[in-house]
Enzyme design. Sequence first.
Site, mmCIF file in Angstrom:
data_model
loop_
_atom_site.group_PDB
_atom_site.id
_atom_site.type_symbol
_atom_site.label_atom_id
_atom_site.label_comp_id
_atom_site.label_asym_id
_atom_site.label_seq_id
_atom_site.Cartn_x
_atom_site.Cartn_y
_atom_site.Cartn_z
ATOM 1 C CB CYS A 2 7.332 8.466 -1.174
ATOM 2 S SG CYS A 2 7.534 9.616 -2.513
ATOM 3 N NE ARG A 28 8.487 3.127 1.233
ATOM 4 C CZ ARG A 28 7.931 2.112 0.606
ATOM 5 N NH1 ARG A 28 8.352 0.898 0.820
ATOM 6 N NH2 ARG A 28 6.941 2.310 -0.243
ATOM 7 C CD1 TRP A 75 11.695 7.687 -6.622
ATOM 8 C CD2 TRP A 75 13.629 8.017 -5.570
ATOM 9 N NE1 TRP A 75 12.703 7.298 -7.456
ATOM 10 C CE2 TRP A 75 13.899 7.487 -6.840
ATOM 11 C CE3 TRP A 75 14.713 8.309 -4.724
ATOM 12 C CZ2 TRP A 75 15.189 7.249 -7.290
ATOM 13 C CZ3 TRP A 75 15.982 8.061 -5.175
ATOM 14 C CH2 TRP A 75 16.221 7.537 -6.446
ATOM 15 C CG ASN A 101 4.514 5.420 -1.310
ATOM 16 O OD1 ASN A 101 4.461 4.263 -0.967
ATOM 17 N ND2 ASN A 101 5.078 5.768 -2.432
ATOM 18 N N GLY A 102 2.673 7.285 -3.621
ATOM 19 C CA GLY A 102 1.876 6.725 -4.710
ATOM 20 C C GLY A 102 1.699 7.756 -5.808
ATOM 21 C CD GLU A 481 20.230 -6.291 -18.060
ATOM 22 O OE1 GLU A 481 21.135 -5.723 -18.692
ATOM 23 O OE2 GLU A 481 20.035 -6.112 -16.844
ATOM 24 C CE LYS A 485 21.963 -7.096 -14.038
ATOM 25 N NZ LYS A 485 21.493 -5.935 -14.700
ATOM 26 C CD GLU A 488 25.724 -6.300 -13.080
ATOM 27 O OE1 GLU A 488 26.379 -5.296 -12.821
ATOM 28 O OE2 GLU A 488 24.537 -6.260 -13.469
ATOM 29 C CG HIS A 504 28.614 -15.191 -39.029
ATOM 30 N ND1 HIS A 504 28.810 -15.479 -40.354
ATOM 31 C CD2 HIS A 504 27.268 -15.044 -38.882
ATOM 32 C CE1 HIS A 504 27.648 -15.490 -40.992
ATOM 33 N NE2 HIS A 504 26.686 -15.231 -40.111
ATOM 34 C CE LYS A 604 21.376 0.852 -8.537
ATOM 35 N NZ LYS A 604 21.097 -0.353 -9.343
HETATM 36 C C1 F6R Z 1 24.187 -3.304 -14.405
HETATM 37 C C2 F6R Z 1 24.160 -1.906 -14.049
HETATM 38 C C3 F6R Z 1 24.995 -0.969 -14.841
HETATM 39 C C4 F6R Z 1 24.195 0.309 -15.125
HETATM 40 C C5 F6R Z 1 25.082 1.342 -15.836
HETATM 41 C C6 F6R Z 1 24.317 2.579 -16.214
HETATM 42 O O1 F6R Z 1 23.400 -4.079 -13.557
HETATM 43 O O2 F6R Z 1 23.497 -1.533 -13.129
HETATM 44 O O3 F6R Z 1 25.419 -1.552 -16.017
HETATM 45 O O4 F6R Z 1 23.105 -0.019 -15.928
HETATM 46 O O5 F6R Z 1 26.158 1.692 -15.000
HETATM 47 O O6 F6R Z 1 23.776 3.203 -15.101
HETATM 48 P P1 F6R Z 1 22.632 4.300 -15.248
HETATM 49 O O7 F6R Z 1 21.441 3.637 -15.784
HETATM 50 O O8 F6R Z 1 22.468 4.841 -13.874
HETATM 51 O O9 F6R Z 1 23.175 5.336 -16.195
#
Ligand code: F6R
Length: 609
Positions: A2, A28, A75, A101-102, A481, A485, A488, A504, A604
């Site tokens: 927010c 935000r 948000w 906000n909070g 993970e 990172k 990508e 293996h 995203k």
């Molecule tokens: C990696 C990344 C993607 C998302 C994936 C799922 O940094 O952001 O691998 O994690 O596309 O997205 P959500 O969580 O929105 O379903």
Amino acid sequence: MCGIFGCIIKEGAAAPLIHQSLKRLEYRGYDSVGEATIHEGKLHIKKDSGKIDEVHKIRNLDDLPGNIGIGHTRWATHGAPLMVNAHPHVDCEGQIAVVHNGIVENFAELKLELEGKGHVFQSRTDTEVIAHLIEENLKNNPSLSLAEVVIETLRRIEGSYAIAVISPKEPDKIICARNESPLVVGLGENALYCASDIPAFLPLTNKAVIIEDGELVTLSLEGIEIRKIATSSLVMREPKIIDWTPEMAVKHGYPHFMLKEIHEQPVCLRNTLRLQEHYLDLMTTFLDRAREVFLVACGTSYHACLAASYMFSKLAFLVTYPVIASEFVEQHGKSVNIDSTILAVSQSGETADTLAAVNAARQRAATILGLTNVIGSTLTRVSRVYISQQSGPEIGVAATKTFTSQLAVLAQLALRLAKKRGKVSQDEMDFIEAKLKKLPEIVEAVVKNQEEKVKDIAKKYRDAKVFFFLGRGISTATAYEGRLKLMEIAYVPSIAFPAGESKHGPISLVEQGFPVIFICPKDETHKTVIGNIMEMKARGATIIAVIEEGDEEVKRLADDYVEIPKGVPDVLSPIPFVIPLQLLAYYMALERGYDPDKPRNLAKSVTVK
Ligand code: F6R
């Protein structure tokens, strides 16, 4: 997350200025918007759900009268993104308007108390209690000023807040205050502003006063007065000249959103640890009753599920099946039935593969539970129960703060289930709960103390052609993970395996100088991981280890290492241990000349199957 904003201007209308400033805070939050102004002794309010531009098109946010007002871009955390839940919120008489906000942690108790005194609530938000509590305090103390009454009110509020309050009772003042949510005041030529963040007013003034936790500020055209909420004592503070460009300001001075979001993790974790108990309890009840539980997600969210399967098993003795969403129907579609429970985890709540898996399971009468960052997303609409992970909008394409928040929610669920099932001793439970509360500090320490070291590691290995990421137990999820990172963002082909599996097959890749990153918390897997490190070293691998502080054994074996504070229980270890891996991906991308906020070919939210 927010965004809040408020302004008093000497001449002209406040509403268009609030509208434009909220636009600059839209990063935000953007599920609802609202404004309130004061004109001729009355409050004027417009608000609705939807993005600012959409709401403005229908409602014209600019035509509210008056030279003083407050605004909010939301948000959702408590209550769906509906008009009734949009800010500003008002008291029974419509004399006090509040934006916030909070998270008010004790809102349920306060609401009950106020309802008992005859207050009638319109929304499902935590914020509305602030407006009613101010009203109640004003009624009981008619001789106090608005600022004094807001101070009284805030002394009873637990949780985080940045608020701005206006009332026709004192029509030339904005009262704002802060505790754990950001608040800054802008000093213009003939105007004063308060906002969640500097970008809101940066085109109008570069003179800012940063407000600290536990402070309340009264804004009027005469100037500002800062007081401590606890003692009412006056605080003197000089303004700062902000020399950021508007773009730098949105990123809070960080060069990229990804780095800003990595640094935001302590704050996000604090918010995630303030989840409403009854949602956690409700979801725990469903998990406890389930015959089989699938943890379904994609990408980073899948890695959170993988880690969660260890948490549920270790703490609550609950077997869960983490499944990559795009594989769910093929792998389990036919066997899912009314006794199955799907916990779908999706930051966006809109990922097509996750929703497809959820829909297939719904058609077979399975129970759907959701964990997401976006209240109002499709996932929240199809879930029997959902929990909002409280990370705030994530703008960097790579998930960082949303991953650690998901882990923190899943850990809380596993702990609750363990308690319910009586599977873990009280001492162990107390220990893990205490460490969970400390995680924001621990993560803060990792970012602060290890960032430079990770930067050097990125420099040293910038030309590596490939990396291995290895971990055992729950650290397997951390390894996966870290590898995602790096791939990508920095486009380094990488491989992640449970360390035990590496011999293996994958070990055949290893030759002189091959970089292998080991995730090495001092848990039950530690000894075996050391064996795996030796295997790799014997074949010429270069070892980079993420270790617990003072782990001399691994330090001696590693070519480079990054240290995490001691004593984090294994079930929580992915949260601090993933931080250096996020930073490594970020700095490797920079070293290799890529923009970490805009990785090629990625979006995203992936809304196609
Ligand atoms: C990696 C990344 C993607 C998302 C994936 C799922 O940094 O952001 O691998 O994690 O596309 O997205 P959500 O969580 O929105 O379903």
